[in-house]
Design a protein around this motif. Structure first.
Motif, PDB file in Angstrom:
ATOM      1  N   ILE A  75       3.037  95.160  51.049  1.00 10.66           N
ATOM      2  CA  ILE A  75       2.441  94.960  49.726  1.00 10.66           C
ATOM      3  C   ILE A  75       0.920  95.000  49.795  1.00 10.66           C
ATOM      4  O   ILE A  75       0.259  95.461  48.858  1.00 10.66           O
ATOM      5  CB  ILE A  75       2.922  93.628  49.124  1.00 10.66           C
ATOM      6  N   GLU A  76       0.343  94.541  50.898  1.00  8.36           N
ATOM      7  CA  GLU A  76      -1.102  94.542  51.053  1.00  8.36           C
ATOM      8  C   GLU A  76      -1.673  95.946  50.843  1.00  8.36           C
ATOM      9  O   GLU A  76      -1.211  96.918  51.443  1.00  8.36           O
ATOM     10  CB  GLU A  76      -1.481  94.024  52.446  1.00  8.36           C
ATOM     11  N   GLY A  77      -2.670  96.033  49.992  1.00 10.86           N
ATOM     12  CA  GLY A  77      -3.344  97.300  49.771  1.00 10.86           C
ATOM     13  C   GLY A  77      -2.694  98.217  48.749  1.00 10.86           C
ATOM     14  O   GLY A  77      -3.313  99.185  48.306  1.00 10.86           O
TER      15      GLY A  77
ATOM     16  N   GLN B 110      -1.464  87.714  42.909  1.00  9.66           N
ATOM     17  CA  GLN B 110      -1.784  87.942  44.312  1.00  9.66           C
ATOM     18  C   GLN B 110      -0.873  87.151  45.252  1.00  9.66           C
ATOM     19  O   GLN B 110      -0.261  86.159  44.873  1.00  9.66           O
ATOM     20  CB  GLN B 110      -3.229  87.521  44.600  1.00  9.66           C
ATOM     21  N   SER B 111      -0.804  87.617  46.472  1.00  7.40           N
ATOM     22  CA  SER B 111      -0.285  86.872  47.607  1.00  7.40           C
ATOM     23  C   SER B 111       1.144  86.376  47.362  1.00  7.40           C
ATOM     24  O   SER B 111       2.037  87.179  47.094  1.00  7.40           O
ATOM     25  CB  SER B 111      -1.248  85.719  47.929  1.00  7.40           C
ATOM     26  N   ALA B 112       1.377  85.063  47.442  1.00  6.93           N
ATOM     27  CA  ALA B 112       2.731  84.532  47.277  1.00  6.93           C
ATOM     28  C   ALA B 112       3.324  84.901  45.926  1.00  6.93           C
ATOM     29  O   ALA B 112       4.545  85.056  45.792  1.00  6.93           O
ATOM     30  CB  ALA B 112       2.724  83.016  47.445  1.00  6.93           C
TER      31      ALA B 112
ATOM     32  N   PRO C 110      -0.452  96.697  37.285  1.00  5.92           N
ATOM     33  CA  PRO C 110      -0.255  96.611  38.738  1.00  5.92           C
ATOM     34  C   PRO C 110      -0.886  95.352  39.327  1.00  5.92           C
ATOM     35  O   PRO C 110      -1.958  94.914  38.903  1.00  5.92           O
ATOM     36  CB  PRO C 110      -0.933  97.881  39.264  1.00  5.92           C
ATOM     37  N   SER C 111      -0.202  94.769  40.309  1.00  7.37           N
ATOM     38  CA  SER C 111      -0.703  93.549  40.940  1.00  7.37           C
ATOM     39  C   SER C 111      -1.815  93.872  41.935  1.00  7.37           C
ATOM     40  O   SER C 111      -2.129  95.036  42.200  1.00  7.37           O
ATOM     41  CB  SER C 111       0.442  92.807  41.635  1.00  7.37           C
ATOM     42  N   ALA C 112      -2.390  92.825  42.523  1.00 12.76           N
ATOM     43  CA  ALA C 112      -3.613  92.961  43.325  1.00 12.76           C
ATOM     44  C   ALA C 112      -3.404  93.666  44.652  1.00 12.76           C
ATOM     45  O   ALA C 112      -4.329  94.270  45.197  1.00 12.76           O
ATOM     46  CB  ALA C 112      -4.223  91.582  43.561  1.00 12.76           C
ATOM     47  N   GLY C 113      -2.200  93.586  45.229  1.00 10.19           N
ATOM     48  CA  GLY C 113      -2.011  94.121  46.572  1.00 10.19           C
ATOM     49  C   GLY C 113      -2.753  93.300  47.606  1.00 10.19           C
ATOM     50  O   GLY C 113      -3.383  93.833  48.522  1.00 10.19           O
TER      51      GLY C 113
END
Length: 362
Positions: A324-326, A268-270, A290-293
């Motif tokens: 990247i969010e979502g 996540q995030s950074a 897939p990553s968290a978004g």
């Protein structure tokens, strides 16, 4: 660091959290809350305060005017008047935002003030659990559990010095279950770069208040990159600047060989920022799931003396992949969590180094 050929069973439990602020509180790194009785009226007052904080500080003011937001806050106000336990109210609040898919929003019973949390983030040390370095012949696996901590960056630098000394022919960067953090990501990225690289931009409330368009590259490159080292200073900067240019500088020793990055649904995030940047600029291959978004910048706010609200105050747009969010990052090679490391190891063992491996610092 761990000896060659050994592995830890997994990262510390506190990395399995959505918000680094909630993570720290859950880990007992903050002081224990004092016993206090709260009545239902207090929670309705708190909910009114929370909505006001959103109106003043949430990165996307237009969203607050949507029917979705109005319905959400109406439902939360009803919950605030019917739930008598503070922890239960926090869980209900968090679950409401998780159903929306909006990351970095969390409510917790106050253990430290927002100002105290800011000072803590700027001075905390994680210790030896921050990273692990494991060797598989000439392939190194650097597991980074968090980018928080004043000591995490130096530990990453020490790991790259070991890569240079042992002439690593391949590097696996394991970011599975990494919830993000702060400026230690500069060390991880910097030791993989031969020159400065623009990663993207943070867009704050002032930008979204005026437009929903993404700034063009010329607008970004006209700005001086923010290179501070204080989380509190970053929050202040984002509050007064509509756009923040994100740039990474090279660090010695420089690792020049092939890279595989392990990701999963709790990257996540950074950690997502790092994985995306090294893929787009260094040709790193993403392996796993897939990553968290979950790529927003959050800041804590006091809700009276009862609760702490973690709120997104800026969005991130990368030059390589956009927002990247979502959406998250899709791996180049799909692999189950239990197989990802061996898949990456096999891939790197078959690849030729790119222009040498690592340079000794001079």
């Amino acid at each position: 660091m761990m000896s060659p050929g050994t592995e830890k069973t997994g990262p510390p439990d506190w990395t399995d959290r959505r918000s680094f602020i909630v993570s720290l509180l859950a880990a007992g790194l903050a002081v224990a809350p004092s016993a206090r009785a709260a009545n239902r009226q207090d929670y309705r007052q708190s909910m009114s305060h929370i909505e006001d904080i959103f109106m003043r500080s949430f990165f996307d003011p237009a969203w607050m005017m949507t029917p979705q937001a109005r319905l959400l806050f109406s439902d939360l106000m009803i919950a605030a008047g019917s739930i008598s336990d503070p922890d239960q109210f926090c869980r209900s609040f968090d679950q409401s935002f998780q159903r929306l898919g909006l990351s970095h929003v969390a409510l917790s019973v106050q253990r430290r003030s927002a100002a105290q949390l800011g000072r803590y983030f700027d001075t905390m040390e994680v210790g030896s659990d921050a990273i692990d370095l494991t060797w598989y012949d000439t392939v190194a696996c650097l597991t980074v559990h968090t980018f928080m901590g004043q000591d995490t960056g130096p530990r990453i630098m020490t790991a790259f010095q070991e890569l240079a000394t042992n002439d690593a022919m391949g590097l696996i960067i394991d970011l599975r279950d990494n919830p993000g953090g702060a400026f230690a990501m500069r060390n991880l990225v910097g030791h993989c770069l031969s020159g400065e690289v623009d990663a993207g931009m943070f867009l704050g409330r002032r930008w979204y208040a005026e437009t929903d368009l993404v700034p063009d590259r010329a607008q970004i490159e006209a700005l001086i990159p923010w290179q501070g080292t204080s989380v509190v200073d970053l929050w202040r900067h984002l509050a007064t600047h509509p756009i923040t240019r994100v740039q990474f500088l090279p660090l010695r020793p420089t690792y020049r060989g092939p890279i595989a990055i392990l990701i999963n649904g709790r990257t996540q995030s950074a950690a997502e920022l790092v994985a995306e940047l090294l893929r787009s600029t260094r040709g790193a291959r993403l392996v796993g799931e897939p990553s968290a978004g979950a790529m927003l910048v959050q800041r804590p706010f006091d809700v009276g003396d009862q609760f702490t609200l973690s709120l997104p105050v800026a969005d991130y747009i990368s030059h390589g992949s956009g927002r990247i969010e979502g959406s998250g990052l899709v791996p180049d090679i799909n692999a189950r969590t239990q197989d990802a490391r061996s898949v990456a190891q096999s891939m790197l063992s078959e690849m030729s180094p790119i222009g040498g491996n690592a340079e000794d610092p001079e």
